[in-house]
Design an enzyme around this catalytic site. Structure first.
Site, PDB file in Angstrom:
ATOM      1  N   LYS A   9     -11.158  -0.915  -4.396  1.00  0.00           N
ATOM      2  CA  LYS A   9     -11.809  -1.605  -3.279  1.00  0.00           C
ATOM      3  C   LYS A   9     -12.841  -0.661  -2.677  1.00  0.00           C
ATOM      4  O   LYS A   9     -12.700   0.577  -2.708  1.00  0.00           O
ATOM      5  CB  LYS A   9     -10.814  -2.109  -2.238  1.00  0.00           C
ATOM      6  CG  LYS A   9     -10.133  -1.090  -1.298  1.00  0.00           C
ATOM      7  CD  LYS A   9     -10.868  -0.741  -0.035  1.00  0.00           C
ATOM      8  CE  LYS A   9     -10.535   0.656   0.419  1.00  0.00           C
ATOM      9  NZ  LYS A   9     -10.748   1.179   1.658  1.00  0.00           N
ATOM     10  N   GLY A  98     -10.447   6.849  -0.652  1.00  0.00           N
ATOM     11  CA  GLY A  98     -11.216   5.843   0.088  1.00  0.00           C
ATOM     12  C   GLY A  98     -11.538   4.587  -0.686  1.00  0.00           C
ATOM     13  O   GLY A  98     -12.269   3.719  -0.196  1.00  0.00           O
ATOM     14  N   GLY A 102      -3.973   3.449  -4.160  1.00  0.00           N
ATOM     15  CA  GLY A 102      -2.559   3.169  -3.915  1.00  0.00           C
ATOM     16  C   GLY A 102      -2.343   1.757  -3.403  1.00  0.00           C
ATOM     17  O   GLY A 102      -1.382   1.077  -3.795  1.00  0.00           O
ATOM     18  N   ASP A 136      -4.737  -1.672   3.967  1.00  0.00           N
ATOM     19  CA  ASP A 136      -5.645  -2.212   2.955  1.00  0.00           C
ATOM     20  C   ASP A 136      -4.934  -3.106   1.939  1.00  0.00           C
ATOM     21  O   ASP A 136      -5.592  -3.723   1.098  1.00  0.00           O
ATOM     22  CB  ASP A 136      -6.305  -1.069   2.169  1.00  0.00           C
ATOM     23  CG  ASP A 136      -7.374  -0.354   2.973  1.00  0.00           C
ATOM     24  OD1 ASP A 136      -7.794  -0.879   4.025  1.00  0.00           O
ATOM     25  OD2 ASP A 136      -7.812   0.730   2.537  1.00  0.00           O
TER      26      ASP A 136
HETATM   27  O1  C5P Z   1      -2.101   1.603   6.969  1.00  0.00           O
HETATM   28  P1  C5P Z   1      -2.151   2.876   6.217  1.00  0.00           P
HETATM   29  O2  C5P Z   1      -0.789   3.462   5.973  1.00  0.00           O
HETATM   30  O3  C5P Z   1      -2.952   2.813   4.971  1.00  0.00           O
HETATM   31  O4  C5P Z   1      -2.908   3.908   7.156  1.00  0.00           O
HETATM   32  C1  C5P Z   1      -2.887   5.289   6.952  1.00  0.00           C
HETATM   33  C2  C5P Z   1      -3.297   5.971   8.247  1.00  0.00           C
HETATM   34  O5  C5P Z   1      -4.664   5.685   8.528  1.00  0.00           O
HETATM   35  C3  C5P Z   1      -2.545   5.493   9.463  1.00  0.00           C
HETATM   36  O6  C5P Z   1      -1.374   6.243   9.648  1.00  0.00           O
HETATM   37  C4  C5P Z   1      -3.526   5.737  10.584  1.00  0.00           C
HETATM   38  O7  C5P Z   1      -3.514   7.093  10.958  1.00  0.00           O
HETATM   39  C5  C5P Z   1      -4.856   5.482   9.912  1.00  0.00           C
HETATM   40  N1  C5P Z   1      -5.361   4.117  10.153  1.00  0.00           N
HETATM   41  C6  C5P Z   1      -5.842   3.801  11.399  1.00  0.00           C
HETATM   42  N2  C5P Z   1      -6.342   2.538  11.640  1.00  0.00           N
HETATM   43  C7  C5P Z   1      -6.384   1.630  10.654  1.00  0.00           C
HETATM   44  C8  C5P Z   1      -5.915   1.941   9.358  1.00  0.00           C
HETATM   45  C9  C5P Z   1      -5.408   3.202   9.151  1.00  0.00           C
HETATM   46  O8  C5P Z   1      -5.830   4.608  12.313  1.00  0.00           O
HETATM   47  N3  C5P Z   1      -6.897   0.419  10.918  1.00  0.00           N
END
Ligand code: C5P
Length: 275
Positions: A9, A98, A102, A136
């Site tokens: 993505k 990015g 995963g 994501d």
């Molecule tokens: O949701 P995910 O586990 O992929 O997010 C990883 C980290 O990225 C979160 O722990 C957070 O610190 C940050 N994040 C965020 N705001 C989002 C998505 C991710 O702050 N909308």
């Protein structure tokens, strides 16, 4: 055997609007997918198995920390299905880069298990599991161009033309949490109006400055991409460090890939197209 693609993505634009009390950030983003990525292979067997193969297999740790096995376990818990499964993840996307590797793998696992169990892909329970696995994962489960809001899980579809795109990663992994934590907390405004290309062209990635501060190699990637012949837009994706360049012509994309591979053979470089 079910073979499920887990395409990379990209965030063609990513506007961070606010920091939330739960530690996440409110964002508005344009998610797109490309034609290439990882693959998840599922076989019903006599006992559970999980193996990682492919060029980036070494970048991932053991089973406990993998989003694929977490997706498998979450699917089983939600749907009450426990038949043994052998899963092979063919890892072609760099880790922590990015482009949702995963998340794409987790989403592909959910799709494959849903197909195996005759669960409809638009079943609301699948989306619920996806959102719990990561911000994501819902977009990756949908697997098509979407505007994402909230944490990225509130999705609305939009179309994008199948433009050639070059992805380049300088081989440094960056922590998503660290990049978000480096955001300067200045709301620079909503996604612009218009079609997907207008949104991309007139939008931004607000995570680019903090990611560049953490991983200066991103500067070098973008410097090479912006000067490529025929490039329409060069920008970082997600929390980095992978950057993309959109082209109108596949020949220009191929020429840029050849030039970058020659100049920086240690970088990862994928010539593909928007899906
Ligand atoms: O949701 P995910 O586990 O992929 O997010 C990883 C980290 O990225 C979160 O722990 C957070 O610190 C940050 N994040 C965020 N705001 C989002 C998505 C991710 O702050 N909308």
């Amino acid at each position: 055997m079910i073979v499920e693609p887990a395409p990379a993505k990209l965030n063609l634009a990513l506007h961070v609007r606010a920091r939330r009390d739960d530690g996440y950030h409110e964002l508005e983003t344009l998610f797109v997918f490309v034609r290439d990525g990882d693959t998840v292979r599922l076989t019903a067997g006599t006992r559970d198995g999980f193996a990682i193969i492919g060029p980036f297999a070494g970048g991932l740790g053991g089973e406990g920390d993998n989003l694929v096995t977490r997706a498998r376990d979450a699917f089983r818990a939600e749907f009450g299905i426990g038949d043994p499964l052998s899963i092979v993840l063919d890892k072609h996307l760099p880790v922590a880069s990015g482009i949702g590797g995963g998340s794409a793998d987790a989403a592909a696992t959910l799709r494959a298990m849903a197909r195996l169990a005759d669960v409809a892909l638009d079943d609301a329970r699948l989306m619920k599991i996806a959102a719990a696995l990561g911000s994501d994962v819902p977009a990756c489960l949908a697997g098509r161009t979407m505007i994402g809001r909230g944490r990225g899980e509130r999705l609305s579809p939009i179309d994008v033309p199948p433009l050639p795109v070059l992805l380049v990663n300088p081989g440094v992994g960056v922590s998503t949490a660290a990049v978000f934590a480096g955001w300067d907390r200045i709301d620079r405004g909503a996604l612009p109006d218009g079609d997907a290309l207008a949104i991309a062209m007139n939008g931004r990635n607000d995570l680019e400055p903090p990611a560049r501060a953490l991983a200066p190699a991103i500067d070098a990637v973008l410097a090479l991409l912006v000067q490529a012949t025929g490039v329409r837009l060069a920008r970082m994706s997600g929390s980095g460090a992978t950057c993309f360049a959109l082209f109108d012509r596949a020949e220009d994309c191929a020429a840029a890939a050849t030039a970058i591979r020659a100049a920086r053979p240690e970088w990862w470089c994928l010539e593909t197209a928007l899906a």
